[in-house]
Design a protein around this motif. Sequence first.
Motif, PDB file in Angstrom:
ATOM      1  N   GLY A 135       0.806  -1.211   0.000  1.00 36.80           N
ATOM      2  CA  GLY A 135       0.000   0.000   0.000  1.00 36.80           C
ATOM      3  C   GLY A 135       0.839   1.260   0.000  1.00 36.80           C
ATOM      4  O   GLY A 135       0.616   2.182  -0.784  1.00 36.80           O
ATOM      5  N   ASN A 152      -1.539  -5.912   0.242  1.00 38.20           N
ATOM      6  CA  ASN A 152      -1.757  -4.556   0.731  1.00 38.20           C
ATOM      7  C   ASN A 152      -2.847  -4.595   1.808  1.00 38.20           C
ATOM      8  O   ASN A 152      -3.989  -4.952   1.534  1.00 38.20           O
ATOM      9  N   SER A 155      -4.224   0.305   2.566  1.00 36.99           N
ATOM     10  CA  SER A 155      -4.987   1.260   1.759  1.00 36.99           C
ATOM     11  C   SER A 155      -6.472   1.162   2.093  1.00 36.99           C
ATOM     12  O   SER A 155      -6.975   0.095   2.451  1.00 36.99           O
ATOM     13  N   THR A 156      -7.174   2.285   1.963  1.00 29.58           N
ATOM     14  CA  THR A 156      -8.596   2.364   2.295  1.00 29.58           C
ATOM     15  C   THR A 156      -9.299   3.210   1.233  1.00 29.58           C
ATOM     16  O   THR A 156      -8.644   3.820   0.379  1.00 29.58           O
ATOM     17  N   GLU A 161      -6.522   5.461  -2.717  1.00 34.59           N
ATOM     18  CA  GLU A 161      -7.755   4.891  -3.254  1.00 34.59           C
ATOM     19  C   GLU A 161      -7.508   3.966  -4.440  1.00 34.59           C
ATOM     20  O   GLU A 161      -8.165   2.924  -4.573  1.00 34.59           O
ATOM     21  N   TYR A 164      -6.253   0.732  -3.143  1.00 30.93           N
ATOM     22  CA  TYR A 164      -7.373   0.002  -2.547  1.00 30.93           C
ATOM     23  C   TYR A 164      -8.223  -0.666  -3.632  1.00 30.93           C
ATOM     24  O   TYR A 164      -8.631  -1.827  -3.497  1.00 30.93           O
ATOM     25  N   THR A 167      -6.611  -3.767  -4.929  1.00 33.16           N
ATOM     26  CA  THR A 167      -6.564  -4.832  -3.923  1.00 33.16           C
ATOM     27  C   THR A 167      -7.908  -5.533  -3.800  1.00 33.16           C
ATOM     28  O   THR A 167      -7.978  -6.769  -3.827  1.00 33.16           O
TER      29      THR A 167
END
Length: 347
Positions: A135, A152, A155-156, A161, A164, A167
């Motif tokens: 991430g 990862n 990341s959120t 982004e 994320y 992933t």
Amino acid sequence: MDPSAPVLVTGGSGYVAGWIVRYLLEDGRTVRATVRNPDKPTGLEHLHALADAHPGRLTLHRADLLDDGSFDEAMAGCELVMHTASPFLMGRLDNPQEQLIRPALEGTRNVLNSVNRTESVKRVVLTSSVVAICGDNVDMRGKDRFTDADWNTTSTPNHQEYNYSKTVAEKAAWAMCEAQDRWDLVTVHPGLVLGPSLTTSSVSGSMTTMAHFIDGSMALGAPALQVGVVDVRDVARIHIAAGYTPSARGRYIANAETISLLDMGNALRRKFGNRWTFPRIELPKFLIKLSAPAAGLTRPYVERNVGWPVRYDNSRTRDELGIEFMPAEQSVVDHFQQMIDDGIAKR
């Protein structure tokens, strides 16, 4: 795998997909490429040229990532599906959920729903990314390098982004693969993809990154940021090897080497001379943090990436798929040369 069976490439107008289509055709394969609008007047010239050069072996098909079932017709009779379609956008976004996350996740599910309905399909090669493995650079703390076993976890939807989106899309793909036993899945994980494009119409984070070497944003110096770099031509070859190597399995890191933004600037200076926009030094981290919002970066991104090393283990890709990676400097120089040829960068 029947060599005469057609191959489906989703996102056929994209940067990586264009090279995959070209190499498949040069290998004698029949290719079906999905695009959102096969009839649009501009942006598909390179695919039409490839179709003309290989009569009867490339067709374009209408499909949309968010339209479940739209890939069924193009996929019929294919044994190999290469799913490359996914948005690659960087910087400040108005709506990351709609611009990145939903198309990546729902698009992957929709393509694989079509795979589940298409009895002929035996293998799917999915374009993932090293950002589904790592991430932020700081996540390597305590490791020597990242491997294909890493995921990862940092990341959120509100931090990194794009990372994320890749992933969650890959995790969804593996879950759908494991729920059946007819087709198998191989994933390809590129770093920053550079090198010549077959079209000037592709929009991606690769182009965004290289634009910083001409827009003056690094004229005073570069962030001390390391990135994994790989040539687009190698990424295409890895996809094809992953598709046609019977023993291929799991996740393959597509990264030639890790270099810094200053390394990239120095490579450009050696080839193209002393442009004022090429950085000569790395700026202190506190200056980067101060200017981060104006540059479309968040301060958490700067804190977790600038000044931190990152490394990736590509040994499985080299050993199992037989890939010899181009040097990163060659990819950087070739990419910038095309920017000059296309009139984006002036000599």
